[in-house]
Scaffold this motif. Structure first.
Motif, PDB file in Angstrom:
ATOM      1  N   ALA A 150      37.183  28.103  27.344  1.00  0.00           N
ATOM      2  CA  ALA A 150      35.815  27.829  27.781  1.00  0.00           C
ATOM      3  C   ALA A 150      34.986  27.261  26.643  1.00  0.00           C
ATOM      4  N   SER A 151      34.064  26.387  27.017  1.00  0.00           N
ATOM      5  CA  SER A 151      33.217  25.739  26.009  1.00  0.00           C
ATOM      6  C   SER A 151      31.938  26.514  25.738  1.00  0.00           C
ATOM      7  N   ALA A 152      31.643  27.502  26.548  1.00  0.00           N
ATOM      8  CA  ALA A 152      30.364  28.194  26.464  1.00  0.00           C
ATOM      9  C   ALA A 152      30.231  29.031  25.197  1.00  0.00           C
ATOM     10  N   ARG A 153      29.082  28.894  24.529  1.00  0.00           N
ATOM     11  CA  ARG A 153      28.828  29.724  23.352  1.00  0.00           C
ATOM     12  C   ARG A 153      28.606  31.173  23.736  1.00  0.00           C
ATOM     13  N   THR A 154      28.179  31.383  24.996  1.00  0.00           N
ATOM     14  CA  THR A 154      27.924  32.739  25.479  1.00  0.00           C
ATOM     15  C   THR A 154      29.063  33.252  26.338  1.00  0.00           C
ATOM     16  N   PHE A 155      30.269  32.770  26.069  1.00  0.00           N
ATOM     17  CA  PHE A 155      31.452  33.147  26.853  1.00  0.00           C
ATOM     18  C   PHE A 155      31.591  34.656  26.969  1.00  0.00           C
ATOM     19  N   SER A 156      31.279  35.368  25.917  1.00  0.00           N
ATOM     20  CA  SER A 156      31.482  36.818  25.911  1.00  0.00           C
ATOM     21  C   SER A 156      30.586  37.550  26.898  1.00  0.00           C
ATOM     22  N   THR A 157      29.611  36.870  27.477  1.00  0.00           N
ATOM     23  CA  THR A 157      28.740  37.502  28.467  1.00  0.00           C
ATOM     24  C   THR A 157      29.171  37.202  29.901  1.00  0.00           C
ATOM     25  N   TYR A 158      30.155  36.329  30.064  1.00  0.00           N
ATOM     26  CA  TYR A 158      30.587  35.894  31.387  1.00  0.00           C
ATOM     27  C   TYR A 158      31.732  36.752  31.908  1.00  0.00           C
ATOM     28  N   ALA A 159      31.699  37.038  33.207  1.00  0.00           N
ATOM     29  CA  ALA A 159      32.896  37.528  33.875  1.00  0.00           C
ATOM     30  C   ALA A 159      33.797  36.323  34.154  1.00  0.00           C
ATOM     31  N   MET A 160      35.090  36.565  34.172  1.00  0.00           N
ATOM     32  CA  MET A 160      36.053  35.489  34.413  1.00  0.00           C
ATOM     33  C   MET A 160      36.989  35.873  35.548  1.00  0.00           C
ATOM     34  N   GLY A 161      37.419  34.862  36.255  1.00  0.00           N
ATOM     35  CA  GLY A 161      38.338  35.122  37.359  1.00  0.00           C
ATOM     36  C   GLY A 161      39.412  34.054  37.447  1.00  0.00           C
ATOM     37  N   TRP A 162      40.501  34.428  38.079  1.00  0.00           N
ATOM     38  CA  TRP A 162      41.566  33.487  38.426  1.00  0.00           C
ATOM     39  C   TRP A 162      41.698  33.468  39.943  1.00  0.00           C
ATOM     40  N   PHE A 163      41.788  32.272  40.483  1.00  0.00           N
ATOM     41  CA  PHE A 163      42.000  32.062  41.905  1.00  0.00           C
ATOM     42  C   PHE A 163      43.169  31.095  42.060  1.00  0.00           C
ATOM     43  N   ARG A 164      43.735  31.020  43.265  1.00  0.00           N
ATOM     44  CA  ARG A 164      44.826  30.083  43.495  1.00  0.00           C
ATOM     45  C   ARG A 164      44.730  29.512  44.904  1.00  0.00           C
ATOM     46  N   GLN A 165      45.300  28.316  45.040  1.00  0.00           N
ATOM     47  CA  GLN A 165      45.318  27.664  46.344  1.00  0.00           C
ATOM     48  C   GLN A 165      46.697  27.066  46.575  1.00  0.00           C
ATOM     49  N   ALA A 166      47.370  27.577  47.578  1.00  0.00           N
ATOM     50  CA  ALA A 166      48.678  27.071  47.968  1.00  0.00           C
ATOM     51  C   ALA A 166      48.505  25.929  48.969  1.00  0.00           C
ATOM     52  N   PRO A 167      49.483  25.071  49.101  1.00  0.00           N
ATOM     53  CA  PRO A 167      49.369  23.954  50.041  1.00  0.00           C
ATOM     54  C   PRO A 167      49.076  24.440  51.456  1.00  0.00           C
ATOM     55  N   GLY A 168      48.048  23.853  52.061  1.00  0.00           N
ATOM     56  CA  GLY A 168      47.707  24.201  53.433  1.00  0.00           C
ATOM     57  C   GLY A 168      46.981  25.518  53.605  1.00  0.00           C
ATOM     58  N   LYS A 169      46.645  26.151  52.499  1.00  0.00           N
ATOM     59  CA  LYS A 169      45.964  27.446  52.573  1.00  0.00           C
ATOM     60  C   LYS A 169      44.624  27.388  51.844  1.00  0.00           C
ATOM     61  N   GLU A 170      43.778  28.368  52.131  1.00  0.00           N
ATOM     62  CA  GLU A 170      42.494  28.444  51.453  1.00  0.00           C
ATOM     63  C   GLU A 170      42.685  29.033  50.058  1.00  0.00           C
ATOM     64  N   ARG A 171      41.744  28.725  49.199  1.00  0.00           N
ATOM     65  CA  ARG A 171      41.784  29.299  47.863  1.00  0.00           C
ATOM     66  C   ARG A 171      41.530  30.800  47.945  1.00  0.00           C
ATOM     67  N   GLU A 172      42.305  31.563  47.156  1.00  0.00           N
ATOM     68  CA  GLU A 172      42.208  33.017  47.241  1.00  0.00           C
ATOM     69  C   GLU A 172      42.066  33.647  45.862  1.00  0.00           C
ATOM     70  N   PHE A 173      41.511  34.824  45.853  1.00  0.00           N
ATOM     71  CA  PHE A 173      41.324  35.599  44.630  1.00  0.00           C
ATOM     72  C   PHE A 173      42.658  36.087  44.094  1.00  0.00           C
TER      73      PHE A 173
END
Length: 125
Positions: free
Chosen positions: A24-47
């Motif tokens: 991440a480029s943010a100088r305040t990165f340490s204050t952010y929550a972070m998440g990973w999501f994924r999207q399979a072909p033909g499906k909605e993006r999911e947590f």
């Protein structure tokens, strides 16, 4: 404006491992929550997983619990997703997301206001 750049995706056989990184480029990165999501072909993006600002609180989708681990290094402005025991159903584009709105994080995509471009993970059987 925060830029997120994912790396570490690729092709792996079932049962193998990969580690995704998100810088991440943010100088305040340490204050952010972070998440990973994924999207399979033909499906909605999911947590997939999330981590709070300090790294002391994490949450996982049931489908990856016990196999994936999210972590962060605030000194390097980077969040990681260690993926073990990969399955063909893990094949997807994986996205990193940051929330400046909620330092705790959420399973909801609406809680995240910055997104990376995604990295492809393909698991062969």
């Amino acid at each position: 404006q925060v830029q997120l750049v994912e790396s570490g995706g690729g092709l792996v056989q079932a049962g193998g491992s990969l580690r995704l990184s998100c810088a991440a480029s943010a100088r305040t990165f340490s204050t952010y929550a972070m998440g990973w999501f994924r999207q399979a072909p033909g499906k909605e993006r999911e947590f997939v997983a999330r981590i709070n600002w300090s790294g002391g609180n994490t949450d996982y989708a049931d489908s990856v619990k016990g196999r994936f681990t999210i972590s962060r290094d605030n000194a390097k402005n980077t969040v990681y997703l260690q993926m073990n025991s990969l399955k063909p159903e893990d094949t997807a584009v994986y996205y990193c997301a940051a929330s400046s709105l909620d330092s705790y994080g959420s399973r909801s995509q609406q809680a995240y206001n910055y997104w990376g471009q995604g990295t492809q993970v393909t698991v062969s059987s």
